[in-house]
Design a protein around this motif. Structure first.
Motif, PDB file in Angstrom:
ATOM      1  N   UNK A  20     -11.532  -7.239   1.074  1.00  0.00           N
ATOM      2  CA  UNK A  20     -11.073  -8.513   1.618  1.00  0.00           C
ATOM      3  C   UNK A  20     -11.140  -9.603   0.552  1.00  0.00           C
ATOM      4  N   UNK A  21     -10.197 -10.536   0.639  1.00  0.00           N
ATOM      5  CA  UNK A  21     -10.190 -11.705  -0.237  1.00  0.00           C
ATOM      6  C   UNK A  21      -9.409 -12.816   0.440  1.00  0.00           C
ATOM      7  N   UNK A  22      -9.933 -14.037   0.382  1.00  0.00           N
ATOM      8  CA  UNK A  22      -9.231 -15.184   0.963  1.00  0.00           C
ATOM      9  C   UNK A  22      -7.902 -15.417   0.264  1.00  0.00           C
ATOM     10  N   UNK A  23      -7.801 -14.995  -0.991  1.00  0.00           N
ATOM     11  CA  UNK A  23      -6.574 -15.203  -1.753  1.00  0.00           C
ATOM     12  C   UNK A  23      -5.405 -14.392  -1.211  1.00  0.00           C
ATOM     13  N   UNK A  24      -5.686 -13.331  -0.461  1.00  0.00           N
ATOM     14  CA  UNK A  24      -4.600 -12.531   0.100  1.00  0.00           C
ATOM     15  C   UNK A  24      -3.750 -13.352   1.067  1.00  0.00           C
ATOM     16  N   UNK A  25      -4.352 -14.372   1.689  1.00  0.00           N
ATOM     17  CA  UNK A  25      -3.636 -15.189   2.671  1.00  0.00           C
ATOM     18  C   UNK A  25      -2.860 -16.334   2.038  1.00  0.00           C
ATOM     19  N   UNK A  37       6.435 -12.732   2.454  1.00  0.00           N
ATOM     20  CA  UNK A  37       5.287 -13.147   3.251  1.00  0.00           C
ATOM     21  C   UNK A  37       4.038 -13.158   2.412  1.00  0.00           C
ATOM     22  N   UNK A  38       2.911 -13.273   3.071  1.00  0.00           N
ATOM     23  CA  UNK A  38       1.651 -13.289   2.331  1.00  0.00           C
ATOM     24  C   UNK A  38       1.278 -11.872   1.908  1.00  0.00           C
ATOM     25  N   UNK A  45      -0.052  -6.052   2.941  1.00  0.00           N
ATOM     26  CA  UNK A  45      -1.070  -5.002   2.938  1.00  0.00           C
ATOM     27  C   UNK A  45      -1.180  -4.346   4.318  1.00  0.00           C
ATOM     28  N   UNK A  46      -1.117  -5.155   5.365  1.00  0.00           N
ATOM     29  CA  UNK A  46      -1.192  -4.618   6.728  1.00  0.00           C
ATOM     30  C   UNK A  46       0.026  -3.760   7.036  1.00  0.00           C
ATOM     31  N   UNK A  78      13.292   0.867   2.130  1.00  0.00           N
ATOM     32  CA  UNK A  78      12.984   2.237   1.708  1.00  0.00           C
ATOM     33  C   UNK A  78      12.282   2.303   0.353  1.00  0.00           C
ATOM     34  N   UNK A  79      11.493   1.290   0.035  1.00  0.00           N
ATOM     35  CA  UNK A  79      10.712   1.334  -1.204  1.00  0.00           C
ATOM     36  C   UNK A  79       9.582   2.348  -1.044  1.00  0.00           C
ATOM     37  N   UNK A  80       9.314   3.091  -2.088  1.00  0.00           N
ATOM     38  CA  UNK A  80       8.265   4.101  -2.037  1.00  0.00           C
ATOM     39  C   UNK A  80       6.892   3.458  -2.195  1.00  0.00           C
ATOM     40  N   UNK A  81       5.871   4.230  -1.869  1.00  0.00           N
ATOM     41  CA  UNK A  81       4.499   3.750  -2.051  1.00  0.00           C
ATOM     42  C   UNK A  81       4.251   3.418  -3.520  1.00  0.00           C
ATOM     43  N   UNK A  82       4.764   4.239  -4.410  1.00  0.00           N
ATOM     44  CA  UNK A  82       4.584   3.997  -5.837  1.00  0.00           C
ATOM     45  C   UNK A  82       5.193   2.656  -6.239  1.00  0.00           C
ATOM     46  N   UNK A  83       6.383   2.353  -5.733  1.00  0.00           N
ATOM     47  CA  UNK A  83       7.045   1.090  -6.061  1.00  0.00           C
ATOM     48  C   UNK A  83       6.301  -0.108  -5.477  1.00  0.00           C
ATOM     49  N   UNK A  84       5.848   0.023  -4.251  1.00  0.00           N
ATOM     50  CA  UNK A  84       5.150  -1.091  -3.601  1.00  0.00           C
ATOM     51  C   UNK A  84       3.797  -1.349  -4.246  1.00  0.00           C
ATOM     52  N   UNK A  85       3.066  -0.296  -4.569  1.00  0.00           N
ATOM     53  CA  UNK A  85       1.766  -0.506  -5.203  1.00  0.00           C
ATOM     54  C   UNK A  85       1.926  -1.110  -6.598  1.00  0.00           C
ATOM     55  N   UNK A  86       2.993  -0.745  -7.303  1.00  0.00           N
ATOM     56  CA  UNK A  86       3.281  -1.378  -8.594  1.00  0.00           C
ATOM     57  C   UNK A  86       3.563  -2.860  -8.386  1.00  0.00           C
ATOM     58  N   UNK A  87       4.309  -3.181  -7.313  1.00  0.00           N
ATOM     59  CA  UNK A  87       4.654  -4.565  -7.013  1.00  0.00           C
ATOM     60  C   UNK A  87       3.423  -5.404  -6.686  1.00  0.00           C
ATOM     61  N   UNK A  88       2.573  -4.912  -5.798  1.00  0.00           N
ATOM     62  CA  UNK A  88       1.436  -5.742  -5.375  1.00  0.00           C
ATOM     63  C   UNK A  88       0.344  -5.800  -6.438  1.00  0.00           C
ATOM     64  N   UNK A  89       0.332  -4.855  -7.371  1.00  0.00           N
ATOM     65  CA  UNK A  89      -0.713  -4.898  -8.406  1.00  0.00           C
ATOM     66  C   UNK A  89      -0.542  -6.102  -9.331  1.00  0.00           C
ATOM     67  N   UNK A  90       0.661  -6.696  -9.312  1.00  0.00           N
ATOM     68  CA  UNK A  90       0.883  -7.925 -10.074  1.00  0.00           C
ATOM     69  C   UNK A  90       0.360  -9.132  -9.298  1.00  0.00           C
ATOM     70  N   UNK A  91       0.349  -9.028  -7.977  1.00  0.00           N
ATOM     71  CA  UNK A  91       0.008 -10.160  -7.116  1.00  0.00           C
ATOM     72  C   UNK A  91      -1.477 -10.240  -6.753  1.00  0.00           C
ATOM     73  N   UNK A  92      -2.192  -9.135  -6.861  1.00  0.00           N
ATOM     74  CA  UNK A  92      -3.609  -9.163  -6.482  1.00  0.00           C
ATOM     75  C   UNK A  92      -4.420  -9.943  -7.519  1.00  0.00           C
ATOM     76  N   UNK A  93      -5.554 -10.509  -7.122  1.00  0.00           N
ATOM     77  CA  UNK A  93      -6.361 -11.301  -8.053  1.00  0.00           C
ATOM     78  C   UNK A  93      -6.843 -10.480  -9.251  1.00  0.00           C
TER      79      UNK A  93
END
Length: 287
Positions: free
Chosen positions: A201-206, A180-181, A186-187, A216-231
């Motif tokens: 907030x950022x329009x790019x998140x959408x 998904x987006x 993030x939500x 069952x991914x941990x917070x550490x794993x998910x934050x590592x994942x999204x840190x590649x996707x954020x602007x």
């Protein structure tokens, strides 16, 4: 006549002929109420801070006390629902290191709604502080999100978040494999963590897409994942008590212990002031 064993009256104002018919008297109703509340709670058994125990409670307002390994640590009140307030504490503690829910217990009293105006938890706090300290009522345990302006605060060494930091190795509740987006993810992260996750907030998140590969991914794993996707210039920062994400990379925070930039967790050493008084608990007064 002997005065042995007879209580002596304090000097009072009298008339010229020696009669004494008036004096000052202070009636401490609040102290009496605090003593009665404390005595009533002391006479109760303690239940584990677990859903099974909380589910047996009535949906009523009241006051409660928390115990860590049998030691009294916190007084609070619920303006509307004792079960809801205790569930908040259960969830918060479940996401912390250096502490286990198996170590926690509680007792509580239902209190009439009209009595809540007298702030019964403050009566109990005053009662117990007269006999010693209440550790968690003065170390930030009940505080909610302090807001952006407090993210750079250096915490005291006896602060709840320093003693029991957030657990980034805990799986995120309800997060299933999906695509998904970034905004949707993030939500979902915010709703699935037992501690606060605040982000800008950022329009790019959408428009940016993210795939969650496993359950069952941990917070550490998910934050590592999204840190590649954020602007660019955005980073995820794990503070001692919560996580933030803003477009301020490579800014550093005094109470941070991990950063996520470009898919990589970066360890940090948080600062801490000497032990001392922390900010007063602002949220023990209800939901």
């Amino acid at each position: 006549m002997s005065t042995k064993g007879v209580a002596r009256m304090a000097p009072v104002v009298g008339s010229d002929d020696g009669t004494q018919y008036h004096k000052d008297f202070t009636l401490s109703i609040t102290k009496a109420l605090g003593d009665q509340l404390a005595a009533a709670l002391k006479g109760l058994d303690r239940a584990p801070l677990a859903e099974e125990s909380i589910a047996r409670l009535k949906e009523k307002p009241g006051v409660y006390q928390l115990y860590l390994n049998g030691e009294f640590v916190y007084v609070g009140k619920a303006d509307k629902s004792l079960p809801a307030r205790l569930r908040n504490h259960l969830r918060k503690i479940s996401g912390r290191r250096n502490i286990s829910l198996a170590e926690m217990a509680f007792s509580c009293l239902y209190v009439a709604e009209d009595f809540s105006a007298l702030a019964p938890e403050q009566l109990l706090i005053s009662h117990h502080k007269g006999m010693g300290n209440i550790p968690w009522n003065n170390n930030g345990f009940g505080n909610k999100d302090p807001g952006r302006q407090r993210d750079s605060t250096v915490l005291k060494r006896n602060h709840f978040d320093v003693l029991f930091p957030i657990d980034l190795d805990r799986p995120i509740d309800g997060l299933e494999p999906c695509e998904g987006t970034l905004q949707e993810l993030l939500e979902a992260i915010k709703g699935g963590l037992p501690y606060n996750f605040r982000y800008g907030k950022s329009a790019e998140f959408n428009t940016r897409r993210v795939q969650v590969p496993a359950r069952d991914m941990t917070a550490n794993e998910i934050f590592s994942l999204i840190s590649v996707k954020i602007p660019d210039k955005w980073q995820v920062t794990a503070l001692m008590g919560y996580v933030i994400m803003y477009d301020d990379s490579p800014n550093t925070y005094k109470s941070a212990w991990r950063y996520y930039r470009d898919g990589q967790p970066i360890e940090a050493v948080p600062e801490a002031d000497p032990a001392g008084v922390t900010e007063v608990d602002q949220s023990s007064t209800g939901e």
